[in-house]
Write an enzyme that holds these catalytic residues in place. Structure first.
Site, PDB file in Angstrom:
ATOM      1  N   TYR A 138       7.051   2.161   9.495  1.00  0.00           N
ATOM      2  CA  TYR A 138       7.679   0.890   9.117  1.00  0.00           C
ATOM      3  C   TYR A 138       9.192   1.011   9.194  1.00  0.00           C
ATOM      4  O   TYR A 138       9.748   2.112   9.106  1.00  0.00           O
ATOM      5  CB  TYR A 138       7.304   0.511   7.679  1.00  0.00           C
ATOM      6  CG  TYR A 138       5.888  -0.007   7.533  1.00  0.00           C
ATOM      7  CD1 TYR A 138       5.610  -1.368   7.614  1.00  0.00           C
ATOM      8  CD2 TYR A 138       4.827   0.865   7.318  1.00  0.00           C
ATOM      9  CE1 TYR A 138       4.316  -1.844   7.478  1.00  0.00           C
ATOM     10  CE2 TYR A 138       3.525   0.396   7.186  1.00  0.00           C
ATOM     11  CZ  TYR A 138       3.278  -0.959   7.268  1.00  0.00           C
ATOM     12  OH  TYR A 138       1.992  -1.423   7.139  1.00  0.00           O
ATOM     13  N   TYR A 177      -1.195   5.245   9.403  1.00  0.00           N
ATOM     14  CA  TYR A 177      -0.109   6.047   8.828  1.00  0.00           C
ATOM     15  C   TYR A 177      -0.563   6.763   7.563  1.00  0.00           C
ATOM     16  O   TYR A 177      -1.469   6.315   6.877  1.00  0.00           O
ATOM     17  CB  TYR A 177       1.137   5.185   8.577  1.00  0.00           C
ATOM     18  CG  TYR A 177       0.957   4.003   7.649  1.00  0.00           C
ATOM     19  CD1 TYR A 177       1.072   4.147   6.265  1.00  0.00           C
ATOM     20  CD2 TYR A 177       0.728   2.727   8.156  1.00  0.00           C
ATOM     21  CE1 TYR A 177       0.935   3.055   5.418  1.00  0.00           C
ATOM     22  CE2 TYR A 177       0.585   1.630   7.315  1.00  0.00           C
ATOM     23  CZ  TYR A 177       0.694   1.805   5.945  1.00  0.00           C
ATOM     24  OH  TYR A 177       0.553   0.730   5.110  1.00  0.00           O
ATOM     25  N   ARG A 187      -4.033   5.386   6.152  1.00  0.00           N
ATOM     26  CA  ARG A 187      -4.477   3.988   6.179  1.00  0.00           C
ATOM     27  C   ARG A 187      -5.008   3.641   7.569  1.00  0.00           C
ATOM     28  O   ARG A 187      -4.395   4.000   8.574  1.00  0.00           O
ATOM     29  CB  ARG A 187      -3.288   3.026   5.910  1.00  0.00           C
ATOM     30  CG  ARG A 187      -2.685   3.022   4.514  1.00  0.00           C
ATOM     31  CD  ARG A 187      -3.621   2.621   3.392  1.00  0.00           C
ATOM     32  NE  ARG A 187      -4.635   1.594   3.665  1.00  0.00           N
ATOM     33  CZ  ARG A 187      -4.408   0.287   3.743  1.00  0.00           C
ATOM     34  NH1 ARG A 187      -3.206  -0.217   3.608  1.00  0.00           N
ATOM     35  NH2 ARG A 187      -5.395  -0.559   3.976  1.00  0.00           N
ATOM     36  N   HIS A 190      -3.404  -1.613  10.510  1.00  0.00           N
ATOM     37  CA  HIS A 190      -3.515  -2.973   9.968  1.00  0.00           C
ATOM     38  C   HIS A 190      -2.217  -3.735  10.160  1.00  0.00           C
ATOM     39  O   HIS A 190      -1.150  -3.133  10.334  1.00  0.00           O
ATOM     40  CB  HIS A 190      -3.872  -2.937   8.476  1.00  0.00           C
ATOM     41  CG  HIS A 190      -2.856  -2.200   7.661  1.00  0.00           C
ATOM     42  ND1 HIS A 190      -2.918  -0.838   7.471  1.00  0.00           N
ATOM     43  CD2 HIS A 190      -1.733  -2.615   7.017  1.00  0.00           C
ATOM     44  CE1 HIS A 190      -1.889  -0.446   6.740  1.00  0.00           C
ATOM     45  NE2 HIS A 190      -1.136  -1.501   6.459  1.00  0.00           N
ATOM     46  N   HIS A 192      -0.101  -6.710   8.040  1.00  0.00           N
ATOM     47  CA  HIS A 192      -0.005  -7.480   6.792  1.00  0.00           C
ATOM     48  C   HIS A 192       0.216  -8.954   7.146  1.00  0.00           C
ATOM     49  O   HIS A 192       1.099  -9.269   7.958  1.00  0.00           O
ATOM     50  CB  HIS A 192       1.161  -6.991   5.946  1.00  0.00           C
ATOM     51  CG  HIS A 192       1.004  -5.575   5.468  1.00  0.00           C
ATOM     52  ND1 HIS A 192       0.435  -5.259   4.258  1.00  0.00           N
ATOM     53  CD2 HIS A 192       1.334  -4.391   6.041  1.00  0.00           C
ATOM     54  CE1 HIS A 192       0.421  -3.943   4.099  1.00  0.00           C
ATOM     55  NE2 HIS A 192       0.969  -3.389   5.168  1.00  0.00           N
TER      56      HIS A 192
HETATM   57 FE   LIG Z   1       0.789  -1.315   5.607  1.00  0.00          FE
END
Ligand SMILES: [Fe+2]
Lengths: 268, 187
Positions: A138, A177, A187, A190, A192
């Site tokens: 991110y 990640y 995770r 995905h 968001h």
């Molecule tokens: Fe996320």
């Protein structure tokens, strides 16, 4: 080999807690899944360690929605530039508008419809997305995963739903990640998503997953949703009709907001 | 929760996660009116976890009537022009768990009903959104409100802001604990 620092979300326990421990906890809680009338998402879900101190311990109190809650804030093309639906452009409001390069990754189109519980399209409402880059990183000050930053990818997008409730984003497929819930926690990939409905009570923030992800079975956030049918509702479908020749792969994902509570009238 | 008459199953919510700061804040998100507007107030507070620790990765949104009780249906929240009141705002908590809005007091949408800010809270660790309301301190119609009347005194206190000496409204949100905020469901 050096150990990658990841955000420590649950202190010392994250060092000793294994994936097998978490899978066992998920399995134990699954045995009394899908209780009639229970919330679809369990906020009290200890396999997701950060939920332990952050879920309400009392039942939600029923309240008849009042006037303000039966209406929703308005958004329009005034709020969102059409190019904000294309995350591969690099440029975004205030973010590195000099960037002209292409982000690295598998280029995808994600599109679908936003409906209310009666199947009516949610027209002219705001949809927001944010996601990791193809390497699973991110653009955020708290990000500690040492995967590469992509200078051409901000990972944020917005659009306004069309007259049929449809939304559309062009982006790249986010990578899975690591996170600090337990040792070797990852995770599933995905995106968001944030949605507004016609009523304030329809507000929804959730995550869209990709079909066949091997990390589903291991992920406590995904399993905080009790019912398999509900979990499946968060998984997009590959849609060849949405794929663009020589350009991108298509994924379709439709969303149903709660309600409605307000008597719906045809919009002029 | 699906509506009573709903045909389709509601898509479930998931946590906002730790990276909400990448996607959701925008310039002017928490300024429903510009600083210095006549009648402007600061509405602020801290979001706390079950240990009483402030939550730095929470997001609070408010939706409210105008001072005259009308419900705004004007676009422009994401690109505020300083003149249009949209009634909606968003505030990400800072490192001390504090959120704040610059806004005006909501009016009653119907005679005899107390005005309130409709609120939704998201956070990392919070697996689904939470709805609540911020009622105005000392408003005479509070005593007739069905929700407030259904609560005991301690619960009621969690839904009413407090006013400081300069007229700012404070509303702390407790996800758990002795002072746990009353959170709402509408369906
Ligand atoms: Fe996320």
């Amino acid at each position: 080999m050096t150990v990658t620092p990841v955000p420590v979300l649950s202190g010392w326990e994250a060092e000793t807690l294994t994936q097998a421990d978490i899978v066992a906890e998920i399995a134990a809680l699954a045995s009394h899944d899908a209780v009639e009338g229970a919330p679809q998402t369990r906020t009290n879900y200890p396999p997701y360690r950060s939920s332990i101190l952050r879920h309400p311990t009392k039942e939600l109190r029923y309240a008849d929605p009042e006037t303000i809650e039966l209406w929703s804030p308005c958004f329009s093309e005034r709020d969102v530039h059409p190019l904000e639906a294309d995350l591969t452009l690099g440029a975004h409001h205030g973010w590195n508008s000099q960037v002209t390069g292409q982000p690295i990754g598998e280029r995808i189109t994600v599109s679908g419809r936003v409906l209310d519980g009666d199947g009516r399209p949610v027209v002219g409402q705001l949809v927001e997305v944010w996601q990791a880059n193809a390497a699973g990183r991110y653009v955020h000050k708290n990000e500690q995963h040492d995967a590469p930053i992509d200078p051409n990818f901000a990972g944020i997008g917005r659009c306004i739903t069309g007259s049929d409730g449809s939304y559309w984003f062009q982006t790249i497929k986010p990578g899975p990640y690591p996170w600090g819930n337990h040792r070797n926690a990852w995770r599933p990939a995905h995106i968001h998503f944030s949605f507004f409905g016609r009523e304030f009570t329809q507000r929804l923030i959730t995550q869209m997953y990709f079909p066949g992800d091997p990390l589903f079975a291991l992920d406590p956030i995904y399993h905080s949703i009790s019912d398999l049918q509900d979990r499946n509702a968060l998984v997009a479908a590959y849609d060849h009709e949405l794929s663009v020749p020589e350009h991108s792969l298509g994924f379709r994902w439709d969303v149903v907001l709660s309600g409605p509570n307000r008597t719906w009238m045809e919009e002029a | 929760m699906t509506g009573l008459n709903a045909l389709l199953r509601t898509t479930p919510g998931q946590t906002i996660g730790p990276y909400l700061g990448q996607g959701l804040p925008f310039t002017g998100d928490n300024q429903l009116v510009p600083h210095g507007t006549t009648g402007a107030i600061c509405l602020h507070g801290v979001v706390y976890d079950g240990n009483g620790a402030p939550i730095e990765d929470a997001l609070v949104e408010i939706w409210q009537a105008a001072p005259d009780g009308t419900v705004a249906q004007a676009a422009g929240s994401l690109d505020r022009d300083g003149w249009t009141f949209t009634g909606w705002g968003r505030a990400a908590c800072d490192r001390t768990g504090e959120y704040s809005f610059t806004t005006v007091l909501p009016g009653a949408t119907e005679d005899g009903k107390p005005p309130f800010f409709a609120v939704v809270v998201f956070a990392r660790g919070l697996l689904d959104k939470l709805f609540t309301r911020i009622y105005l301190p000392g408003h005479p119609a509070n005593t007739a409100d069905p929700l407030l009347c259904s609560l005991d005194e301690a619960q009621r206190a969690t839904l009413v802001a407090t006013e400081d000496a300069v007229g700012h409204l404070r509303f702390d949100i407790y996800l758990q604990g002795d002072r746990e905020t009353v959170f709402l469901r509408h369906g």
